[in-house]
Design a protein around this motif. Structure first.
Motif, mmCIF file in Angstrom:
data_model
loop_
_atom_site.group_PDB
_atom_site.id
_atom_site.type_symbol
_atom_site.label_atom_id
_atom_site.label_comp_id
_atom_site.label_asym_id
_atom_site.label_seq_id
_atom_site.Cartn_x
_atom_site.Cartn_y
_atom_site.Cartn_z
ATOM 1 N N LYS A 41 0.845 -1.186 0.000
ATOM 2 C CA LYS A 41 0.000 0.000 0.000
ATOM 3 C C LYS A 41 0.885 1.243 0.000
ATOM 4 C CE LYS A 41 -3.984 -2.075 2.351
ATOM 5 N NZ LYS A 41 -4.878 -2.000 1.161
ATOM 6 N N ILE A 42 0.647 2.098 -0.971
ATOM 7 C CA ILE A 42 1.363 3.360 -1.070
ATOM 8 C C ILE A 42 0.343 4.473 -0.929
ATOM 9 C CG2 ILE A 42 2.779 4.832 -2.544
ATOM 10 C CD1 ILE A 42 3.966 2.346 -3.763
ATOM 11 N N ASN A 43 0.504 5.261 0.136
ATOM 12 C CA ASN A 43 -0.491 6.295 0.466
ATOM 13 C C ASN A 43 -1.889 5.689 0.552
ATOM 14 O OD1 ASN A 43 1.434 8.372 0.570
ATOM 15 N ND2 ASN A 43 1.311 8.694 -1.642
ATOM 16 N N LYS A 44 -1.961 4.525 1.223
ATOM 17 C CA LYS A 44 -3.208 3.820 1.521
ATOM 18 C C LYS A 44 -3.855 3.153 0.300
ATOM 19 C CE LYS A 44 -4.366 6.842 5.435
ATOM 20 N NZ LYS A 44 -5.408 7.721 6.047
ATOM 21 N N VAL A 45 -3.173 3.164 -0.836
ATOM 22 C CA VAL A 45 -3.707 2.548 -2.049
ATOM 23 C C VAL A 45 -2.902 1.301 -2.373
ATOM 24 C CG1 VAL A 45 -4.158 2.849 -4.518
ATOM 25 C CG2 VAL A 45 -4.488 4.764 -2.937
ATOM 26 N N SER A 46 -3.606 0.160 -2.599
ATOM 27 C CA SER A 46 -2.926 -1.091 -2.932
ATOM 28 C C SER A 46 -2.330 -1.011 -4.327
ATOM 29 C CB SER A 46 -3.919 -2.253 -2.863
ATOM 30 O OG SER A 46 -4.340 -2.473 -1.535
ATOM 31 N N LYS A 47 -1.072 -1.398 -4.440
ATOM 32 C CA LYS A 47 -0.391 -1.429 -5.730
ATOM 33 C C LYS A 47 0.414 -2.709 -5.824
ATOM 34 C CE LYS A 47 -0.007 3.603 -6.305
ATOM 35 N NZ LYS A 47 -0.778 3.699 -7.550
ATOM 36 N N THR A 48 0.488 -3.260 -7.019
ATOM 37 C CA THR A 48 1.198 -4.516 -7.216
ATOM 38 C C THR A 48 2.219 -4.356 -8.325
ATOM 39 O OG1 THR A 48 -0.774 -5.766 -6.589
ATOM 40 C CG2 THR A 48 0.986 -6.969 -7.737
ATOM 41 N N PRO A 49 3.498 -4.569 -8.042
ATOM 42 C CA PRO A 49 4.516 -4.477 -9.089
ATOM 43 C C PRO A 49 4.467 -5.693 -9.993
ATOM 44 C CG PRO A 49 5.525 -5.161 -7.040
ATOM 45 C CD PRO A 49 4.086 -4.860 -6.718
ATOM 46 N N SER A 50 4.958 -5.548 -11.216
ATOM 47 C CA SER A 50 4.989 -6.691 -12.132
ATOM 48 C C SER A 50 5.998 -7.733 -11.680
ATOM 49 C CB SER A 50 5.321 -6.210 -13.553
ATOM 50 O OG SER A 50 6.558 -5.509 -13.560
ATOM 51 N N GLU A 51 7.046 -7.299 -10.969
ATOM 52 C CA GLU A 51 8.016 -8.241 -10.399
ATOM 53 C C GLU A 51 7.638 -8.496 -8.941
ATOM 54 O OE1 GLU A 51 8.947 -5.229 -11.540
ATOM 55 O OE2 GLU A 51 9.747 -5.694 -13.536
ATOM 56 N N LYS A 52 7.540 -9.749 -8.566
ATOM 57 C CA LYS A 52 7.033 -10.084 -7.238
ATOM 58 C C LYS A 52 8.009 -9.688 -6.135
ATOM 59 C CE LYS A 52 5.135 -14.090 -6.697
ATOM 60 N NZ LYS A 52 4.944 -15.559 -6.696
ATOM 61 N N PRO A 53 7.542 -8.987 -5.104
ATOM 62 C CA PRO A 53 8.388 -8.707 -3.937
ATOM 63 C C PRO A 53 8.714 -10.009 -3.214
ATOM 64 C CG PRO A 53 6.451 -7.290 -3.984
ATOM 65 C CD PRO A 53 6.218 -8.368 -4.981
ATOM 66 N N PHE A 54 9.806 -10.023 -2.500
ATOM 67 C CA PHE A 54 10.151 -11.228 -1.744
ATOM 68 C C PHE A 54 10.893 -10.851 -0.469
ATOM 69 C CE2 PHE A 54 13.661 -10.570 -4.731
ATOM 70 C CZ PHE A 54 14.774 -10.643 -3.905
ATOM 71 N N VAL A 55 11.026 -11.840 0.413
ATOM 72 C CA VAL A 55 11.720 -11.666 1.688
ATOM 73 C C VAL A 55 12.972 -12.526 1.677
ATOM 74 C CG1 VAL A 55 11.589 -11.935 4.190
ATOM 75 C CG2 VAL A 55 9.573 -11.177 2.913
ATOM 76 N N LEU A 56 14.095 -11.929 2.042
ATOM 77 C CA LEU A 56 15.368 -12.635 2.110
ATOM 78 C C LEU A 56 16.032 -12.288 3.433
ATOM 79 C CD1 LEU A 56 17.764 -14.251 0.918
ATOM 80 C CD2 LEU A 56 18.539 -12.116 -0.143
ATOM 81 N N ASN A 57 16.265 -13.310 4.255
ATOM 82 C CA ASN A 57 16.917 -13.115 5.552
ATOM 83 C C ASN A 57 16.235 -12.039 6.387
ATOM 84 O OD1 ASN A 57 18.868 -15.061 4.896
ATOM 85 N ND2 ASN A 57 20.208 -13.525 3.961
#
Length: 241
Positions: A41-57
């Protein structure tokens, strides 16, 4: 990046991220990532990038361009210097002093002892409010300089440039100076602007038309002596074609 970006993500990546659960890092090492980011959420608006976010360590990685552009910032990749520029970007035609542009004249005079110095782009410098610059010109004088003192530093232009742009003020090293300094910009020996510099003032912008000029000069002078030195800085000083 502006303050509104801070805290949004813990880590950032440029370009495309992999789609599987494992990937090769830059050095060829296999790494394990987790695609468990369900929403951004950016400024309370849901946004989805074309490249998937991920978690590392334990750190969340989101594509840098996606975040910056979602916040209204421009992003540029400079392959020559391997630098990412976000927001304000350098002018394509900017020429910095010392970058194959050396001074052509240095003169200084004083009523009593003369101890002026100058430098440009020899190392980083700070202005009187703590901002750091790698491109600059500075002229300084010690406390021994008499009340009627002047220094002049000149550079060739050869009619090649249209604008001179910079910020002007005291450096951090002499931000508490008691002196009141007159700063003048000259084009072909003719004064085009004059500013007064004293402690406690913010750096001011200079934006001067230098079209057709063969040389530019920077003169510092004072007519009173208060027993302290001073150091004037032209911060991020550059010429534009």
């Amino acid at each position: 990046m502006k303050d509104k970006v801070k805290g949004l993500v813990a880590g950032l990546l440029i370009g495309t991220v992999v789609t599987g659960a494992t990937a090769y890092a830059a050095g060829g090492k296999m790494i394990e990532v987790f695609y468990n980011v369900k929403d951004i959420k950016i400024n309370k608006v849901s946004k989805t990038p074309s490249e998937k976010p991920f978690v590392l360590n334990g750190t969340t990685f989101v594509p840098l361009r996606f975040v910056a552009e979602s916040l209204g910032e421009t992003v540029k990749w400079d392959s020559k210097t391997a630098t990412v520029w976000i927001g304000e970007q350098p002018e394509a035609t900017a020429k910095y002093f010392g970058d194959n542009l050396s001074h052509m004249n240095w003169q200084s005079t004083s009523e009593f002892f003369m101890d002026f110095n100058y430098s440009y782009n020899d190392k980083s410098i700070k202005d009187n409010v703590g901002n750091t610059y790698n491109n600059f010109i500075k002229i300084n004088a010690t406390y021994m300089t008499g009340k009627d003192s002047t220094a002049l530093l000149e550079f060739p232009l050869n009619g090649q440039y249209k604008k001179f742009v910079s910020k002007l003020g005291f450096t951090d090293a002499e931000k508490d100076s008691q002196e009141i300094v007159t700063f003048t910009v000259l084009l072909d020996d003719v004064s085009v602007t004059t500013r007064t510099i004293k402690a406690g003032e913010f750096p001011t912008d200079l934006n001067i038309d230098v079209s057709g000029a063969q040389k530019i000069g920077f003169k510092v002078s004072k007519t009173e002596h208060h027993g302290s030195g001073y150091e004037v800085g032209l911060f991020e000083a550059r010429l534009l074609k």
